[in-house]
Scaffold this motif. Structure first.
Motif, PDB file in Angstrom:
ATOM      1  N   GLY A   6      30.177  52.194  38.501  1.00  0.00           N
ATOM      2  CA  GLY A   6      29.691  51.076  39.317  1.00  0.00           C
ATOM      3  C   GLY A   6      29.265  49.887  38.344  1.00  0.00           C
ATOM      4  N   VAL A   7      29.020  50.094  37.036  1.00  0.00           N
ATOM      5  CA  VAL A   7      28.953  49.507  35.948  1.00  0.00           C
ATOM      6  C   VAL A   7      30.114  48.386  35.781  1.00  0.00           C
ATOM      7  CG1 VAL A   7      28.310  48.792  33.597  1.00  0.00           C
ATOM      8  CG2 VAL A   7      26.879  50.125  35.125  1.00  0.00           C
ATOM      9  N   LYS A   8      31.313  49.133  35.786  1.00  0.00           N
ATOM     10  CA  LYS A   8      32.456  48.548  35.662  1.00  0.00           C
ATOM     11  C   LYS A   8      32.855  47.561  36.759  1.00  0.00           C
ATOM     12  CE  LYS A   8      34.565  52.197  32.744  1.00  0.00           C
ATOM     13  NZ  LYS A   8      35.370  53.305  32.671  1.00  0.00           N
ATOM     14  N   GLU A   9      32.678  48.118  38.038  1.00  0.00           N
ATOM     15  CA  GLU A   9      32.917  47.015  39.165  1.00  0.00           C
ATOM     16  C   GLU A   9      31.877  46.076  39.218  1.00  0.00           C
ATOM     17  OE1 GLU A   9      32.619  49.523  42.789  1.00  0.00           O
ATOM     18  OE2 GLU A   9      33.884  51.183  42.036  1.00  0.00           O
ATOM     19  N   LEU A  10      30.595  46.255  38.685  1.00  0.00           N
ATOM     20  CA  LEU A  10      29.941  44.852  38.755  1.00  0.00           C
ATOM     21  C   LEU A  10      30.248  44.051  37.710  1.00  0.00           C
ATOM     22  CD1 LEU A  10      27.314  43.613  39.660  1.00  0.00           C
ATOM     23  CD2 LEU A  10      26.168  45.089  37.789  1.00  0.00           C
ATOM     24  N   ASP A  11      30.505  44.458  36.544  1.00  0.00           N
ATOM     25  CA  ASP A  11      31.108  43.903  35.389  1.00  0.00           C
ATOM     26  C   ASP A  11      32.269  42.904  35.925  1.00  0.00           C
ATOM     27  OD1 ASP A  11      31.076  42.708  32.693  1.00  0.00           O
ATOM     28  OD2 ASP A  11      32.870  44.011  32.464  1.00  0.00           O
ATOM     29  N   ALA A  12      33.448  43.365  36.528  1.00  0.00           N
ATOM     30  CA  ALA A  12      34.648  42.638  37.172  1.00  0.00           C
ATOM     31  C   ALA A  12      34.095  41.789  37.916  1.00  0.00           C
ATOM     32  CB  ALA A  12      35.386  43.742  37.821  1.00  0.00           C
ATOM     33  N   PHE A  13      33.112  42.087  38.822  1.00  0.00           N
ATOM     34  CA  PHE A  13      32.750  41.191  39.963  1.00  0.00           C
ATOM     35  C   PHE A  13      32.119  40.001  39.260  1.00  0.00           C
ATOM     36  CE2 PHE A  13      29.295  39.557  42.457  1.00  0.00           C
ATOM     37  CZ  PHE A  13      30.040  38.881  43.653  1.00  0.00           C
ATOM     38  N   LEU A  14      31.136  40.010  38.309  1.00  0.00           N
ATOM     39  CA  LEU A  14      30.585  39.205  37.789  1.00  0.00           C
ATOM     40  C   LEU A  14      31.515  38.171  36.661  1.00  0.00           C
ATOM     41  CD1 LEU A  14      26.994  40.858  36.553  1.00  0.00           C
ATOM     42  CD2 LEU A  14      27.459  39.073  38.227  1.00  0.00           C
ATOM     43  N   ASP A  15      32.681  38.744  36.343  1.00  0.00           N
ATOM     44  CA  ASP A  15      33.653  37.791  35.748  1.00  0.00           C
ATOM     45  C   ASP A  15      34.652  37.159  36.636  1.00  0.00           C
ATOM     46  OD1 ASP A  15      32.980  38.701  33.273  1.00  0.00           O
ATOM     47  OD2 ASP A  15      34.480  40.559  33.143  1.00  0.00           O
ATOM     48  N   THR A  16      34.440  37.375  37.962  1.00  0.00           N
ATOM     49  CA  THR A  16      35.268  36.715  38.888  1.00  0.00           C
ATOM     50  C   THR A  16      34.831  35.189  39.100  1.00  0.00           C
ATOM     51  OG1 THR A  16      35.705  38.775  39.901  1.00  0.00           O
ATOM     52  CG2 THR A  16      36.198  36.638  41.167  1.00  0.00           C
ATOM     53  N   PRO A  17      35.533  34.157  38.618  1.00  0.00           N
ATOM     54  CA  PRO A  17      35.010  32.957  38.830  1.00  0.00           C
ATOM     55  C   PRO A  17      34.639  32.437  40.254  1.00  0.00           C
ATOM     56  CG  PRO A  17      37.155  32.858  38.336  1.00  0.00           C
ATOM     57  CD  PRO A  17      36.811  34.163  38.309  1.00  0.00           C
ATOM     58  N   ILE A  18      33.762  31.781  40.684  1.00  0.00           N
ATOM     59  CA  ILE A  18      33.108  31.301  41.793  1.00  0.00           C
ATOM     60  C   ILE A  18      34.085  30.359  42.238  1.00  0.00           C
ATOM     61  CG2 ILE A  18      31.427  30.122  43.157  1.00  0.00           C
ATOM     62  CD1 ILE A  18      29.426  31.731  41.114  1.00  0.00           C
TER      63      ILE A  18
END
Length: 145
Positions: free
Chosen positions: A85-97
């Protein structure tokens, strides 16, 4: 067992391991591009699978039968699930808006600014984010007293 890979009623990640455990001798096949109702969504694939099963048995049914990854994921411990879950959140947060390299659209003037002045745009975005959180905090204080 014929299972729609995109089933959202009985999500495979949650329910396939239970079916595999309850029916260890069953043959399993994914139905591609299919949700919960293979008989309605992919009737030709279902009919071919039933015909192959009746004619020659479960080994003759075409399709991907590998459920090992789903079973492995279902059997993870709580710590492994949290780490994923932390890895998925990290990947999401690294996605540019905003992708400045994508041309066109209503935000093109903003994208052009980001492309031409990246450092200034980064400072502006940081100031905007800090302002947003400051206003949010003030609003929460006002509401909660």
């Amino acid at each position: 067992i014929l299972w729609g890979r995109q089933d959202e009623i009985l999500p495979p990640a949650e329910f396939a391991p239970k079916f595999v455990a309850a029916l260890p001798g069953a043959a399993f096949r994914w139905v591609e591009e299919c949700g919960h109702s293979p008989h309605l969504e992919q009737p030709d694939a279902l009919a071919a699978a039933v015909r192959a099963f009746l004619d020659s048995g479960p080994d003759a049914v075409a399709g991907d039968d590998d459920v090992s990854e789903i079973v492995r994921l279902a059997n993870r411990g709580a710590l492994e699930k949290l780490a994923d879950g932390v890895k998925e959140l990290d990947a999401f947060l690294d996605t540019p808006i905003l992708d400045p390299n994508e041309r066109g659209g209503p935000l093109e003037p903003l994208k052009a600014f980001v492309r031409s002045e990246p450092e200034t745009a980064q400072v502006a975005a940081s100031v905007l984010a800090l302002t947003f959180f400051f206003v949010l905090a003030r609003g929460l204080v006002a509401v909660l007293g």
